[in-house]
Design a protein around this motif. Structure first.
Motif, PDB file in Angstrom:
ATOM      1  N   PHE A   1      -3.118 -37.088  18.556  1.00 47.66           N
ATOM      2  CA  PHE A   1      -2.294 -38.242  18.210  1.00 47.66           C
ATOM      3  C   PHE A   1      -2.833 -39.516  18.851  1.00 47.66           C
ATOM      4  N   PHE A   2      -3.057 -39.482  20.167  1.00 48.09           N
ATOM      5  CA  PHE A   2      -3.532 -40.686  20.858  1.00 48.09           C
ATOM      6  C   PHE A   2      -4.939 -41.064  20.393  1.00 48.09           C
ATOM      7  N   ASP A   3      -5.752 -40.071  20.052  1.00 47.60           N
ATOM      8  CA  ASP A   3      -7.098 -40.334  19.541  1.00 47.60           C
ATOM      9  C   ASP A   3      -7.022 -41.057  18.195  1.00 47.60           C
ATOM     10  N   GLU A   4      -6.214 -40.533  17.280  1.00 45.33           N
ATOM     11  CA  GLU A   4      -6.095 -41.151  15.962  1.00 45.33           C
ATOM     12  C   GLU A   4      -5.469 -42.539  16.053  1.00 45.33           C
ATOM     13  N   LEU A   5      -4.468 -42.682  16.907  1.00 42.51           N
ATOM     14  CA  LEU A   5      -3.842 -43.993  17.097  1.00 42.51           C
ATOM     15  C   LEU A   5      -4.828 -44.974  17.730  1.00 42.51           C
ATOM     16  N   GLY A   6      -5.611 -44.484  18.687  1.00 47.29           N
ATOM     17  CA  GLY A   6      -6.615 -45.330  19.325  1.00 47.29           C
ATOM     18  C   GLY A   6      -7.658 -45.812  18.336  1.00 47.29           C
ATOM     19  N   GLN A   7      -8.095 -44.919  17.450  1.00 51.37           N
ATOM     20  CA  GLN A   7      -9.078 -45.308  16.432  1.00 51.37           C
ATOM     21  C   GLN A   7      -8.474 -46.299  15.432  1.00 51.37           C
ATOM     22  N   TYR A   8      -7.176 -46.120  15.134  1.00 57.93           N
ATOM     23  CA  TYR A   8      -6.495 -47.053  14.238  1.00 57.93           C
ATOM     24  C   TYR A   8      -6.413 -48.441  14.875  1.00 57.93           C
ATOM     25  N   CYS A   9      -6.073 -48.478  16.161  1.00 61.96           N
ATOM     26  CA  CYS A   9      -6.035 -49.757  16.893  1.00 61.96           C
ATOM     27  C   CYS A   9      -7.389 -50.451  16.825  1.00 61.96           C
ATOM     28  N   LYS A  10      -8.449 -49.676  16.984  1.00 61.14           N
ATOM     29  CA  LYS A  10      -9.802 -50.226  16.951  1.00 61.14           C
ATOM     30  C   LYS A  10     -10.130 -50.785  15.572  1.00 61.14           C
ATOM     31  N   GLN A  11      -9.759 -50.041  14.533  1.00 66.19           N
ATOM     32  CA  GLN A  11     -10.023 -50.490  13.166  1.00 66.19           C
ATOM     33  C   GLN A  11      -9.266 -51.774  12.837  1.00 66.19           C
ATOM     34  N   GLN A  12      -8.046 -51.871  13.369  1.00 69.96           N
ATOM     35  CA  GLN A  12      -7.215 -53.052  13.124  1.00 69.96           C
ATOM     36  C   GLN A  12      -7.566 -54.209  14.062  1.00 69.96           C
ATOM     37  N   LYS A  13      -8.545 -53.963  14.955  1.00 71.50           N
ATOM     38  CA  LYS A  13      -8.981 -54.963  15.930  1.00 71.50           C
ATOM     39  C   LYS A  13      -7.811 -55.455  16.785  1.00 71.50           C
ATOM     40  N   PHE A  14      -7.004 -54.489  17.211  1.00 75.61           N
ATOM     41  CA  PHE A  14      -5.860 -54.815  18.053  1.00 75.61           C
ATOM     42  C   PHE A  14      -6.370 -55.241  19.428  1.00 75.61           C
ATOM     43  N   PRO A  15      -5.905 -56.370  19.952  1.00 74.58           N
ATOM     44  CA  PRO A  15      -6.452 -56.875  21.224  1.00 74.58           C
ATOM     45  C   PRO A  15      -6.054 -56.007  22.411  1.00 74.58           C
ATOM     46  N   GLU A  16      -6.908 -55.962  23.423  1.00 78.05           N
ATOM     47  CA  GLU A  16      -6.578 -55.219  24.641  1.00 78.05           C
ATOM     48  C   GLU A  16      -5.529 -55.937  25.464  1.00 78.05           C
ATOM     49  N   ARG A  17      -5.481 -57.258  25.352  1.00 76.51           N
ATOM     50  CA  ARG A  17      -4.507 -58.058  26.094  1.00 76.51           C
ATOM     51  C   ARG A  17      -3.946 -59.137  25.173  1.00 76.51           C
ATOM     52  N   GLY A  18      -2.869 -59.756  25.634  1.00 74.27           N
ATOM     53  CA  GLY A  18      -2.346 -60.905  24.921  1.00 74.27           C
ATOM     54  C   GLY A  18      -1.480 -60.581  23.725  1.00 74.27           C
ATOM     55  N   TYR A  19      -1.018 -59.346  23.586  1.00 76.30           N
ATOM     56  CA  TYR A  19      -0.155 -58.987  22.473  1.00 76.30           C
ATOM     57  C   TYR A  19       1.313 -58.993  22.916  1.00 76.30           C
ATOM     58  N   GLN A  20       2.209 -59.033  21.943  1.00 80.40           N
ATOM     59  CA  GLN A  20       3.641 -59.024  22.199  1.00 80.40           C
ATOM     60  C   GLN A  20       4.199 -57.621  21.955  1.00 80.40           C
ATOM     61  N   LEU A  21       5.406 -57.392  22.462  1.00 81.20           N
ATOM     62  CA  LEU A  21       6.050 -56.096  22.264  1.00 81.20           C
ATOM     63  C   LEU A  21       6.220 -55.795  20.782  1.00 81.20           C
ATOM     64  N   GLU A  22       6.574 -56.817  19.994  1.00 80.08           N
ATOM     65  CA  GLU A  22       6.738 -56.631  18.557  1.00 80.08           C
ATOM     66  C   GLU A  22       5.447 -56.130  17.915  1.00 80.08           C
ATOM     67  N   ASP A  23       4.312 -56.588  18.449  1.00 79.12           N
ATOM     68  CA  ASP A  23       3.015 -56.166  17.905  1.00 79.12           C
ATOM     69  C   ASP A  23       2.793 -54.671  18.097  1.00 79.12           C
ATOM     70  N   LEU A  24       3.196 -54.155  19.266  1.00 78.43           N
ATOM     71  CA  LEU A  24       3.045 -52.722  19.535  1.00 78.43           C
ATOM     72  C   LEU A  24       3.874 -51.893  18.561  1.00 78.43           C
ATOM     73  N   PHE A  25       5.106 -52.331  18.334  1.00 79.70           N
ATOM     74  CA  PHE A  25       5.978 -51.593  17.420  1.00 79.70           C
ATOM     75  C   PHE A  25       5.468 -51.669  15.989  1.00 79.70           C
ATOM     76  N   SER A  26       5.056 -52.832  15.580  1.00 85.07           N
ATOM     77  CA  SER A  26       4.555 -53.001  14.216  1.00 85.07           C
ATOM     78  C   SER A  26       3.308 -52.155  13.982  1.00 85.07           C
ATOM     79  N   LEU A  27       2.406 -52.139  14.976  1.00 84.84           N
ATOM     80  CA  LEU A  27       1.176 -51.364  14.844  1.00 84.84           C
ATOM     81  C   LEU A  27       1.472 -49.872  14.718  1.00 84.84           C
ATOM     82  N   LEU A  28       2.361 -49.363  15.589  1.00 80.93           N
ATOM     83  CA  LEU A  28       2.705 -47.943  15.539  1.00 80.93           C
ATOM     84  C   LEU A  28       3.379 -47.602  14.217  1.00 80.93           C
TER      85      LEU A  28
END
Length: 557
Positions: A431-458
């Motif tokens: 699960f964490f591997d697939e989610l991590g790869q999805y984050c990478k594909q979506q170019k999700f930033p390592e820093r500077g994101y909001q809580l809403e961004d985490l929920f929307s991404l998941l």
């Protein structure tokens, strides 16, 4: 000669117990003071503050997290004041003093526990005599000795835990505390493996200092003992004392060797411990026995797992379980198995770390045996070895980011429970591997994101897997707030519609009376989400007895 002892702590909440010990052991015989900085502070500010003390001798405590910054700071300090005498100590320099003397602009290194030697070194410098002190290295003499102090001598000095300048900060900072020194184990990747034997502070000394810290409002005490529960009588005595002197808003953290936990101690904790008072950090590292043998790590995983499960079921202790990626003989696929076996134990926090080839360790010395390539710059993290590739380690890094955001943050309890009980059963790393790869594909930033961004991404990731957990995500989202949030991670109501719904509810006297609500509560303390046409979910934030209670009501009109 005026002497300043300092270091760079990782964060403001951290404190250096080493500096405090050096200070109390020498303050009556030397002109000495301590001053702490953090990695967040700018070099120029640190340099100016050090020079402003007009110190003639500067003692620096060097660790893996500050070694790179320290080298640059030392260079600038020597440029500004060439006469400044610099002494280094700490685990990063203890085992390779010659390297640092040859490559840094420094004068002396103290290897090991320098509380008694520091004062002697300062006096010899003042008298301009030849330095020949065991444990002290200079450009003229490299000492192979690593100092170990008699703890019975150490406790005769004033307590490092009861400094007047710390008194007002105890409730705001992490308090480090030691009841023993040394480690009995010989894990080849750890600097503690180079220490021989374990020495204990007297119990009356421990109890006196803990009494002061508890009474003075400390909120978090982290015990530095490498294996806190090594000695059963010692362990039970301190557990007993802490339970008898329990105070609200205090937590105590220990490094525990879970194999050594007995049913007697487990039952005692489950029966007597206040919830969330103790936090156990347990280094499992790997569940693969050939790996453990290679690094000389003694571990009985079935026994360890059984002991942890008993404590988890008791519901009193919280856990931090450690894994290390990149150990000898553990391939990518075998690491996945280690992760899943550890995650299954049910800890609220799983730390996924990466092997670091620390200076002085046996594993760094034997790196070629396992085909290790690692960074020569601290923290000396591995790049690959014979069993695991660079790309595979990068992949584990992405999974680790997802683990931190979505599990260790404890922001998604309902969603995670649903995911692992129904969609990724026994496939935790996957699960964490697939989610991590999805984050990478979506170019999700390592820093500077909001809580809403985490929920929307998941949410988007789960929908890509044809999994809709909107209800659980909504519950988790609102569970992160003590007051009604301004927005929502997936807002489906426009302002006009929301205003219309609020007005309608505010005019519904029967509804308000039924749930003991007011117009103000609806307007100021209620989040509204559309469920179906003309059906809405109201999440109401109510303050009750110094706590926030969130209630949810379905409203139709």
């Amino acid at each position: 000669m005026k002497t300043l002892l300092t270091t760079l702590n990782a964060k403001y909440i951290h404190t250096s117990l080493a500096l405090r010990w050096l200070y109390v052991a020498n303050k009556d015989i030397c002109d000495i003071q301590i001053k702490e900085f953090t990695l967040r502070q700018e070099d120029e500010i640190i340099i100016e503050e050090i020079l402003a003390t007009h110190c003639e001798i500067l003692g620096l405590s060097i660790y893996i997290w500050n070694v790179n910054r320290m080298k640059d700071l030392i260079y600038e300090l020597k440029q500004r004041n060439p006469k400044l005498i610099i002494i280094l100590g700490g685990p990063e320099v203890t085992y390779e003093p010659e390297y640092f003397l040859n490559n840094w602009l420094i004068d002396y290194i103290i290897s090991g526990e320098g509380e008694l030697v520091l004062g002697e070194l300062i006096h010899v410098i003042e008298e301009k005599k030849v330095i020949q002190i065991p444990g002290v290295s200079s450009h003229y003499n490299i000492s192979k000795a690593v100092l170990k102090i008699d703890l019975n001598k150490l406790v005769k000095f004033p307590s490092p835990y009861i400094l007047e300048e710390d008194k007002n900060q105890l409730s705001n900072r992490l308090v480090y505390f030691e009841t023993s020194r040394g480690c009995p184990y010989q894990c080849q990747y750890c600097l503690s493996s180079l220490e021989k034997g374990v020495r204990y502070f007297p119990l009356d000394y421990i109890f006196d200092n803990l009494s002061y810290l508890i009474a003075s409002g400390a909120k978090q005490i982290k015990f530095l003992d490498r294996t806190f529960n090594l000695n059963k009588e010692h362990t039970l005595a301190i557990f007993n004392f802490l339970i008898d002197n329990y105070r609200d808003n205090l937590t105590c953290q220990f490094e525990i060797y879970a194999d050594l936990m007995t049913d007697e101690i487990i039952d005692y904790l489950n029966d007597n411990l206040p919830p969330n008072y103790f936090r156990f950090e347990i280094g499992i590292q790997s569940t693969y026995e050939p790996t453990n043998i290679a690094v000389n790590r003694k571990q009985n995983f079935p026994l360890l797992a059984d002991n942890i499960k008993k404590l988890v079921e008791g519901g009193k202790v919280t856990f931090h379980l450690d894994l290390i990626a990149g150990l000898p003989y553990e391939s990518f696929q075998r690491f996945i198995r280690s992760f899943n076996e550890v995650f299954l134990l049910g800890a609220k926090e799983v730390q996924l770390g990466f092997l670091k080839m620390l200076r002085g360790t046996h594993l760094r010395r034997d790196a070629a045996k396992y085909g290790y390539k690692f960074s020569e710059i601290a923290p000396y993290e591995i790049i690959y070895n014979d069993e695991i590739t660079e790309d595979e380690l990068h992949r584990i890094h992405e999974a680790e980011h997802a683990l931190e955001r979505y599990w260790n943050s404890n922001r998604f309890p309902q969603t995670m429970q649903k995911i692992f009980n129904g969609y990724y059963t026994d496939r935790y790393f996957e699960f964490f591997d697939e989610l991590g790869q999805y984050c990478k594909q979506q170019k999700f930033p390592e820093r500077g994101y909001q809580l809403e961004d985490l929920f929307s991404l998941l949410h988007q990731f789960l929908l890509s897997k044809e999994i809709d957990l909107s209800e659980q995500l909504r519950i988790d989202y609102y569970g992160n707030f003590a007051i009604r949030p301004r927005g929502f991670w997936e807002d489906t109501l426009d302002k006009k519609t929301k205003k219309k719904v609020i007005h309608h509810i505010s005019e519904d006297k029967i509804f308000l009376q039924k749930y003991q609500l007011t117009n103000r509560i609806i307007r100021k303390q209620t989040a509204i989400n559309l469920l179906t046409e003309n059906e809405y979910l109201l999440t109401i934030f109510l303050e009750k007895e110094d706590k926030v209670e969130r209630i949810q009501i379905t409203y139709k009109f």
